[in-house]
Enzyme design. Structure first.
Site, PDB file in Angstrom:
ATOM      1  N   ASP A  91       2.199   5.593  -6.344  1.00  0.00           N
ATOM      2  CA  ASP A  91       3.459   5.567  -5.600  1.00  0.00           C
ATOM      3  C   ASP A  91       4.690   5.649  -6.495  1.00  0.00           C
ATOM      4  O   ASP A  91       5.776   5.983  -6.019  1.00  0.00           O
ATOM      5  CB  ASP A  91       3.545   4.282  -4.756  1.00  0.00           C
ATOM      6  CG  ASP A  91       2.630   4.340  -3.535  1.00  0.00           C
ATOM      7  OD1 ASP A  91       2.549   5.414  -2.926  1.00  0.00           O
ATOM      8  OD2 ASP A  91       2.013   3.307  -3.204  1.00  0.00           O
ATOM      9  N   HIS A 107       0.875  -1.192   0.000  1.00  0.00           N
ATOM     10  CA  HIS A 107       0.000   0.000   0.000  1.00  0.00           C
ATOM     11  C   HIS A 107       0.909   1.239   0.000  1.00  0.00           C
ATOM     12  O   HIS A 107       1.763   1.383  -0.892  1.00  0.00           O
ATOM     13  CB  HIS A 107      -0.941  -0.099   1.208  1.00  0.00           C
ATOM     14  CG  HIS A 107      -2.051   0.904   1.291  1.00  0.00           C
ATOM     15  ND1 HIS A 107      -2.492   1.646   0.217  1.00  0.00           N
ATOM     16  CD2 HIS A 107      -2.822   1.306   2.345  1.00  0.00           C
ATOM     17  CE1 HIS A 107      -3.477   2.450   0.607  1.00  0.00           C
ATOM     18  NE2 HIS A 107      -3.694   2.264   1.900  1.00  0.00           N
ATOM     19  N   HIS A 116      -2.437  -2.223  -9.776  1.00  0.00           N
ATOM     20  CA  HIS A 116      -3.469  -1.637  -8.920  1.00  0.00           C
ATOM     21  C   HIS A 116      -4.697  -2.542  -8.923  1.00  0.00           C
ATOM     22  O   HIS A 116      -5.026  -3.144  -9.936  1.00  0.00           O
ATOM     23  CB  HIS A 116      -3.869  -0.236  -9.412  1.00  0.00           C
ATOM     24  CG  HIS A 116      -4.524   0.578  -8.341  1.00  0.00           C
ATOM     25  ND1 HIS A 116      -5.862   0.479  -8.060  1.00  0.00           N
ATOM     26  CD2 HIS A 116      -4.005   1.472  -7.472  1.00  0.00           C
ATOM     27  CE1 HIS A 116      -6.137   1.287  -7.054  1.00  0.00           C
ATOM     28  NE2 HIS A 116      -5.029   1.904  -6.672  1.00  0.00           N
TER      29      HIS A 116
HETATM   30  C1  LIG Z   1      -1.275   3.686  -2.764  1.00  0.00           C
HETATM   31  C2  LIG Z   1      -1.303   2.283  -3.137  1.00  0.00           C
HETATM   32  O1  LIG Z   1      -1.591   1.464  -2.331  1.00  0.00           O
HETATM   33  S1  LIG Z   1      -0.986   1.899  -4.760  1.00  0.00           S
HETATM   34  C3  LIG Z   1      -0.320   0.259  -4.680  1.00  0.00           C
HETATM   35  C4  LIG Z   1       1.046   0.256  -4.078  1.00  0.00           C
HETATM   36  N1  LIG Z   1       1.642  -1.089  -4.058  1.00  0.00           N
HETATM   37  C5  LIG Z   1       2.589  -1.453  -4.921  1.00  0.00           C
HETATM   38  O2  LIG Z   1       3.039  -0.711  -5.785  1.00  0.00           O
HETATM   39  C6  LIG Z   1       3.129  -2.841  -4.713  1.00  0.00           C
HETATM   40  C7  LIG Z   1       3.236  -3.595  -6.031  1.00  0.00           C
HETATM   41  N2  LIG Z   1       1.926  -3.933  -6.555  1.00  0.00           N
HETATM   42  C8  LIG Z   1       1.207  -4.972  -6.046  1.00  0.00           C
HETATM   43  O3  LIG Z   1       1.658  -5.722  -5.178  1.00  0.00           O
HETATM   44  C9  LIG Z   1      -0.190  -5.205  -6.585  1.00  0.00           C
HETATM   45  O4  LIG Z   1      -0.291  -4.752  -7.911  1.00  0.00           O
HETATM   46  C10 LIG Z   1      -1.265  -4.524  -5.712  1.00  0.00           C
HETATM   47  C11 LIG Z   1      -1.057  -4.908  -4.245  1.00  0.00           C
HETATM   48  C12 LIG Z   1      -1.164  -3.016  -5.841  1.00  0.00           C
HETATM   49  C13 LIG Z   1      -2.637  -4.962  -6.191  1.00  0.00           C
HETATM   50  O5  LIG Z   1      -2.771  -6.277  -5.813  1.00  0.00           O
HETATM   51  P1  LIG Z   1      -3.869  -7.296  -6.389  1.00  0.00           P
HETATM   52  O6  LIG Z   1      -4.999  -6.578  -6.988  1.00  0.00           O
HETATM   53  O7  LIG Z   1      -4.143  -8.240  -5.287  1.00  0.00           O
HETATM   54  O8  LIG Z   1      -3.121  -7.988  -7.562  1.00  0.00           O
HETATM   55  P2  LIG Z   1      -2.161  -9.257  -7.424  1.00  0.00           P
HETATM   56  O9  LIG Z   1      -1.065  -8.988  -6.454  1.00  0.00           O
HETATM   57  O10 LIG Z   1      -3.002 -10.461  -7.192  1.00  0.00           O
HETATM   58  O11 LIG Z   1      -1.569  -9.258  -8.883  1.00  0.00           O
HETATM   59  C14 LIG Z   1      -2.214  -9.831 -10.034  1.00  0.00           C
HETATM   60  C15 LIG Z   1      -1.137 -10.385 -10.951  1.00  0.00           C
HETATM   61  O12 LIG Z   1      -0.298  -9.317 -11.392  1.00  0.00           O
HETATM   62  C16 LIG Z   1       1.032  -9.483 -10.908  1.00  0.00           C
HETATM   63  N3  LIG Z   1       1.484  -8.200 -10.391  1.00  0.00           N
HETATM   64  C17 LIG Z   1       0.736  -7.256  -9.762  1.00  0.00           C
HETATM   65  N4  LIG Z   1       1.494  -6.218  -9.425  1.00  0.00           N
HETATM   66  C18 LIG Z   1       2.733  -6.523  -9.827  1.00  0.00           C
HETATM   67  C19 LIG Z   1       3.959  -5.838  -9.752  1.00  0.00           C
HETATM   68  N5  LIG Z   1       4.025  -4.636  -9.171  1.00  0.00           N
HETATM   69  N6  LIG Z   1       5.065  -6.411 -10.275  1.00  0.00           N
HETATM   70  C20 LIG Z   1       4.977  -7.613 -10.865  1.00  0.00           C
HETATM   71  N7  LIG Z   1       3.855  -8.317 -10.974  1.00  0.00           N
HETATM   72  C21 LIG Z   1       2.751  -7.780 -10.456  1.00  0.00           C
HETATM   73  C22 LIG Z   1       0.921 -10.493  -9.766  1.00  0.00           C
HETATM   74  O13 LIG Z   1       2.121 -11.180  -9.577  1.00  0.00           O
HETATM   75  C23 LIG Z   1      -0.198 -11.355 -10.239  1.00  0.00           C
HETATM   76  O14 LIG Z   1       0.302 -12.229 -11.222  1.00  0.00           O
HETATM   77  P3  LIG Z   1      -0.245 -13.741 -11.338  1.00  0.00           P
HETATM   78  O15 LIG Z   1      -1.710 -13.595 -11.646  1.00  0.00           O
HETATM   79  O16 LIG Z   1       0.575 -14.304 -12.433  1.00  0.00           O
HETATM   80  O17 LIG Z   1      -0.005 -14.346  -9.997  1.00  0.00           O
HETATM   81  O1  LIG Z   2      -6.870   2.388  -3.783  1.00  0.00           O
HETATM   82  C1  LIG Z   2      -5.967   1.615  -3.460  1.00  0.00           C
HETATM   83  O2  LIG Z   2      -6.118   0.383  -3.320  1.00  0.00           O
HETATM   84  C2  LIG Z   2      -4.603   2.119  -3.239  1.00  0.00           C
HETATM   85  C3  LIG Z   2      -4.403   3.512  -3.703  1.00  0.00           C
HETATM   86  O3  LIG Z   2      -4.153   3.776  -4.847  1.00  0.00           O
HETATM   87  C4  LIG Z   2      -4.566   4.580  -2.726  1.00  0.00           C
HETATM   88  O4  LIG Z   2      -4.891   4.317  -1.560  1.00  0.00           O
HETATM   89  O5  LIG Z   2      -4.361   5.756  -3.098  1.00  0.00           O
END
Ligand SMILES: CC(=O)SCCNC(=O)CCNC(=O)[C@H](O)C(C)(C)COP(=O)(O)OP(=O)(O)OC[C@H]1O[C@@H](n2cnc3c(N)ncnc32)[C@H](O)[C@@H]1OP(=O)(O)O
Ligand SMILES: O=C([O-])CC(=O)C(=O)O
Length: 373
Positions: free
Chosen positions: A310, A221, A259
């Site tokens: 981010d 997050h 996302h």
């Molecule tokens: C303000 C915020 O919170 S914005 C988000 C900030 N977080 C990040 O940048 C961390 C990196 N990103 C992630 O971990 C994810 O994209 C999240 C947590 C943002 C969203 O998670 P979810 O919706 O649960 O997606 P999930 O993690 O299941 O990903 C789906 C698929 O895409 C892939 N994927 C998603 N994000 C990434 C990434 N950043 N890098 C590589 N692969 C990724 C996963 O490995 C998964 O692949 P699979 O289906 O082959 O297993």
């Molecule tokens: O909406 C989300 O899951 C994460 C995000 O982009 C935020 O909190 O700004």
């Protein structure tokens, strides 16, 4: 009732809100019906916080009142003041903020009231206090002095001045102010959901915010912005593409991409990319911006993933002179406006949030006395 959970509550509509709305397919974000593209760069963080907490963009008179309330809220209580040095020694930035907000709850004059009026005043106090806590924490751990907040300056200008110890340029202030606007609210993100779950037990605003801060900290997050910078710093500028491909091939997640809701470009990233480029070029060394662009191209080519809020926030904060481990605290400075507005909204039309679970453990276990197990 569904008997199988949706992992991570994906696509589950968990609450009704009038605060923000996302169109994940079109890549659009609205605060109370205003397009983020209309707000960023044109509406100050103070106006945005008023919009979220009070329901409307303020008139000049309302903004003057709200601004004065924020200035008054910049004073820390004795309990918080006296504990900052020890907390700065023992806790990382997000942990320290969690502790300090909890302590400030003990000193809040309206800690025992969840009335809409008290909640709105507490929301202003928390919004005013958060940047001061970050600045005071940073000064305590570095042994430096911190400039007193200037009542004539905006939240954005004060914060940059307190963190860097110099007067920021008008353009730096405008960019940082837009960053605060872009991060203010985002529907049912994890930290906001945590705040609402807490508030829905009829617990108080400060308790809900403590839950939110703990939730924002994680790298999936808000914690991702710090990790983006650490990734960039760990890469050879000449070997970005191969390093990213290697990480992906090894099954690593690249921080700052992907996302849950956006299936296209996050509209906030559009602004942040532009600001990162501008600040990088103005700094005379835009290496981190150019590396970010290359990472973006490779991650899209390999995985079809877009940068989230981010990703470019990291280099924007870096170019503004903010220490890397304060990137997530900066996120909390902005999101405080949204979290508090969600607590107000939750308390105004409350029902306990208590979903069900699917049981996957053992059944029909036979009990035995301790010596026979
Ligand atoms: C303000 C915020 O919170 S914005 C988000 C900030 N977080 C990040 O940048 C961390 C990196 N990103 C992630 O971990 C994810 O994209 C999240 C947590 C943002 C969203 O998670 P979810 O919706 O649960 O997606 P999930 O993690 O299941 O990903 C789906 C698929 O895409 C892939 N994927 C998603 N994000 C990434 C990434 N950043 N890098 C590589 N692969 C990724 C996963 O490995 C998964 O692949 P699979 O289906 O082959 O297993
Ligand atoms: O909406 C989300 O899951 C994460 C995000 O982009 C935020 O909190 O700004």
């Amino acid at each position: 009732m569904a008997d199988k959970p949706t992992k991570g509550l994906a696509d589950v509509v968990a609450a009704s809100t009038a605060l923000s709305d996302i169109d994940g397919k079109a890549g659009r974000l609205f605060y109370r019906g205003y397009d983020i593209h209309d707000l960023a760069g044109r509406t100050s963080f103070e106006e945005t916080a008023h919009l979220l907490q009070h329901g409307s963009l303020p008139t000049r008179a309302q903004l003057a009142d709200y601004g004065a309330e924020l200035v008054r809220g910049r004073t820390l209580g004795a309990l918080v003041e006296s504990n900052i040095p020890e907390i700065a020694e023992k806790q990382g930035p997000m942990e320290a903020l969690r502790t300090l907000v909890s302590l400030s709850g003990a000193e809040d004059p309206e800690k025992d009231s969840n009335s809409p009026e008290a909640n709105r005043r507490k929301a202003a106090r928390l919004t005013a206090q958060q940047p001061i806590l970050v600045a005071r924490y940073h000064a305590a751990r570095t042994g430096g002095a911190v400039l007193d907040p200037d009542p004539e300056l905006s939240v954005a200008a004060n914060f940059l001045r307190q963190i860097t110890g110099r007067d920021p340029s008008a353009r730096e202030v405008a960019i940082f102010d837009a960053c605060l606007v872009l991060h203010a609210d985002h529907t049912m993100n994890a930290s906001t959901f945590a705040a609402r779950v807490c508030a829905a037990t009829l617990s108080d605003m400060h308790s809900a915010i403590v839950a939110a801060i703990g939730t924002l900290k994680g790298p999936l997050h808000g914690g991702a912005n710090e990790q983006v910078m650490r990734t960039l710093e760990g890469l050879d500028p000449e070997g970005v593409a191969q390093a990213v491909r290697d990480k992906l091939a090894a099954g690593e997640k690249i921080m700052g991409f992907g996302h849950r809701v956006y299936k296209t470009e996050d509209p906030r990233a559009t602004h942040l990319r532009r600001m990162s480029q501008e600040l990088g070029e103005a700094s005379g060394d835009d290496t981190f911006y150019r590396m970010s662009k290359e990472m973006e191209e490779v991650v899209f080519a390999e995985k079809g993933l877009y940068p989230n809020v981010d990703f470019y926030a990291a280099t924007v904060y870096h170019y503004l002179g903010i220490p890397t481990d304060l990137f997530t605290p900066v996120f909390s400075v902005s999101r405080m406006s949204g979290w508090t507005a969600h607590v107000i909204e939750q308390h105004a039309d409350n029902r306990l949030i208590r979903p069900d679970s699917e049981y996957i453990g053992e059944r029909d276990q036979k009990w035995a006395p301790i010596d026979e197990r």
